[in-house]
Write a protein that holds these residues in place. Structure first.
Motif, short mmCIF file in Angstrom:
data_model
loop_
_atom_site.label_atom_id
_atom_site.label_comp_id
_atom_site.label_asym_id
_atom_site.label_seq_id
_atom_site.Cartn_x
_atom_site.Cartn_y
_atom_site.Cartn_z
N ASN A 73 9.42 19.22 16.64
CA ASN A 73 10.73 19.38 17.29
C ASN A 73 11.62 20.36 16.54
O ASN A 73 12.38 21.12 17.16
CB ASN A 73 11.43 18.02 17.40
N SER A 74 11.52 20.36 15.23
CA SER A 74 12.32 21.28 14.41
C SER A 74 11.93 22.72 14.66
O SER A 74 12.79 23.60 14.81
CB SER A 74 12.16 20.94 12.92
N LEU A 75 10.62 22.99 14.69
CA LEU A 75 10.15 24.36 14.95
C LEU A 75 10.56 24.82 16.34
O LEU A 75 11.00 25.97 16.52
CB LEU A 75 8.63 24.42 14.80
N ASN A 76 10.44 23.94 17.31
CA ASN A 76 10.81 24.30 18.69
C ASN A 76 12.31 24.56 18.80
O ASN A 76 12.73 25.51 19.47
CB ASN A 76 10.39 23.20 19.66
N TRP A 77 13.13 23.71 18.16
CA TRP A 77 14.58 23.90 18.22
C TRP A 77 14.98 25.23 17.61
O TRP A 77 15.83 25.95 18.14
CB TRP A 77 15.31 22.76 17.49
N LEU A 78 14.34 25.61 16.51
CA LEU A 78 14.69 26.85 15.83
C LEU A 78 14.17 28.08 16.58
O LEU A 78 14.57 29.20 16.28
CB LEU A 78 14.15 26.84 14.40
#
Length: 508
Positions: A62-67
């Motif tokens: 989720n962190s990679l996708n949000w960034l």
């Protein structure tokens, strides 16, 4: 291995939230891959079962996708050389460990934790450091000193063991790093690292090498904390007769004061996030109100820059300009105020419509005065667009719009005591009553017209602006703050402006 076919991996352990140091490692891998038309791979290194944390893998994704730096291959996505969780590759590692044993490049070690601890203590008493390697391995409890019968007996009894790498002695190996340059290591100072643990799981060292080879990783871009392992990894590639990837070890992200690695505690102490998303009681950058592109921009320049004065870069520009061999060797000091500055810059670039839409979830829509937009606006969103256009220059975050301009959403009930005492004189009320009568007759209640009529009236009556403008702002806003006063009055409309002026005349 085809070094022209760029394949990089981000390989975090699911032991908790993704720290921004790890996030920057992911960013540099992503930029390098995209610049070279390569693949960005996510591999979950979950061999340490005791430290595994439920939900951590999902958090990383989720962190990679949000960034905005999603992986090309990984768990559940384009599984070309999967599985991408090391726990699902366990049998694979055993085969490679046994191969090294059969070739005399690794060995079984049956030393207990107690016996090794005793060796360490004895060495300490003599002022020495115990290292399990060439100078003592043939004196310890392992398959190098035991007979085949003794080894077979131990296996029959099910005695716990580890598999250690047989580190060659009396060699100087020359290593190359894209950031650090040439590094020389004397193999005599290396220990015989454990490759396979007694719990049946491989260590990072073995699993990492095997996976990087089988996944055809061309470049390993990771944190400098892995530099001490670089020699072992080179030796493992050599032992398997595999071509090693190109290595690049990134500098640490340092505390704001510049000394030591940035930690969660630093964030708690300084009141700033160190994780991209919320994690239990720790607030993330997303929830704190940061735009993903502003954080991407800041972290990309934390340890690297293109050598120009430019500071604002789109993701596409970063992909074009990024140079891994230009990353600094020294640690980069984290600056919480700079992250806010970046967010402010990105907020200014957004349209009023975008910001208004972002503001809607934060704002209780019932606070938007129906009177104002019934007369002048076709929707609540149109009213919000006008409000944020006046406030955005002073805002760092979308959530700031409420604190900066709550007077746009309700009539002031109280007035700043200090400002009122200083600016509201005995002559103020009669003068503002005259101004009230003047404004009441205006058919065009635009900012320009209100300003023109008010300034003309001040001049014609030989008044000073200090006599009128501050108390007028207090009446409209409740304080001596806010953007251009006539823009505020234009925005809230004639009815509401006169209502506020009338209430102030009665109260003050």
């Amino acid at each position: 291995m085809d070094k022209n076919n760029v394949r990089v991996r981000f390989a975090p352990s699911p032991t908790g939230p993704l720290h921004i140091g790890g996030l920057r490692t992911a960013i540099y891998n992503y930029l390098f891959a995209k610049q070279n038309h390569g693949s960005f791979i996510l591999r979950i290194e979950d061999t340490d079962l005791h430290r595994y944390v439920e939900g951590a893998e999902e958090y990383i994704v989720n962190s990679l996708n949000w960034l905005g730096i999603p992986f090309d291959e990984g768990p559940g996505k384009e599984e070309k050389v999967g599985p991408y969780r090391q726990s699902e590759r366990k049998l694979l590692y055993r085969q490679y460990a046994e191969r090294l044993i059969n070739e005399g490049k690794a060995y079984y070690a049956y030393d207990t934790a107690e016996s090794l601890d005793e060796h360490r203590k004895n060495h300490e008493l003599k002022g020495k450091t115990f290292i399990y390697n060439w100078h003592n391995r043939k004196k310890l409890n392992n398959s190098l000193t035991l007979s085949q019968e003794e080894i077979a007996l131990k296996k029959d009894k099910g005695e716990p063991y580890v598999i250690r790498f047989f580190t060659p002695a009396d060699r100087t190996i020359v290593l190359n790093d894209l950031i650090r340059g040439e590094i020389e290591i004397d193999t005599n100072i290396l220990d015989d690292k454990i490759l396979f643990k007694s719990d049946g799981m491989p260590t990072y060292h073995l699993a990492n090498i095997v996976d990087d080879h089988l996944m055809k990783i061309s470049h390993v871009i990771r944190g400098e904390e892995w530099l001490p392992s670089l020699a072992l990894h080179y030796l493992l590639y050599e032992a398997f007769n595999w071509e090693a990837p190109t290595f690049a070890h990134l500098p640490l992200i340092l505390k704001p004061e510049g000394k030591g690695k940035l930690s969660k505690r630093d964030g708690e102490k300084g009141g700033f996030p160190v994780f991209p998303l919320n994690w239990h009681d720790s607030i993330g950058y997303k929830e704190a109100g940061y735009f993903p592109d502003s954080l991407l921009n800041y972290l990309s320049l934390l340890g690297w820059n293109p050598g120009t004065e430019q500071e604002i870069f789109s993701k596409e520009e970063l992909i074009t300009l990024f140079k891994i061999d230009k990353v600094h060797k020294a640690g980069a000091r984290f600056d919480p105020e700079k992250t806010k500055w970046y967010n402010h810059q990105y907020l200014q670039k957004k349209t009023s419509e975008e910001l208004a839409l972002d503001f809607v979830p934060i704002l209780n829509s019932s606070l938007i005065p129906s009177l104002a937009f019934d007369i002048k606006y076709t929707s609540k969103l149109e009213y919000l667009e006008k409000v944020v256009s006046l406030l955005k220059e002073r805002a760092f975050f979308v959530k700031d719009f409420w604190e900066l301009g709550e007077y746009f959403f309700h009539t002031p009930q109280n007035y700043n005591e200090k400002a009122t005492k200083k600016r509201w004189k005995t002559t103020t009320s009669p003068l503002l009553k005259e101004l009230y009568d003047l404004l009441k007759d205006l058919s065009d209640f635009s900012s320009a017209t209100i300003e023109e009529k008010t300034k003309n009236w001040i001049s014609e009556n030989n008044l000073s602006f200090g006599e009128i403008m501050p108390p007028l702002r207090i009446a409209i806003v409740g304080d001596l703050k806010g953007p251009h006063l006539f823009d505020i009055m234009d925005t809230i409309g004639k009815t509401e402006s006169l209502n506020r002026l009338n209430i102030a005349l009665k109260k003050l």
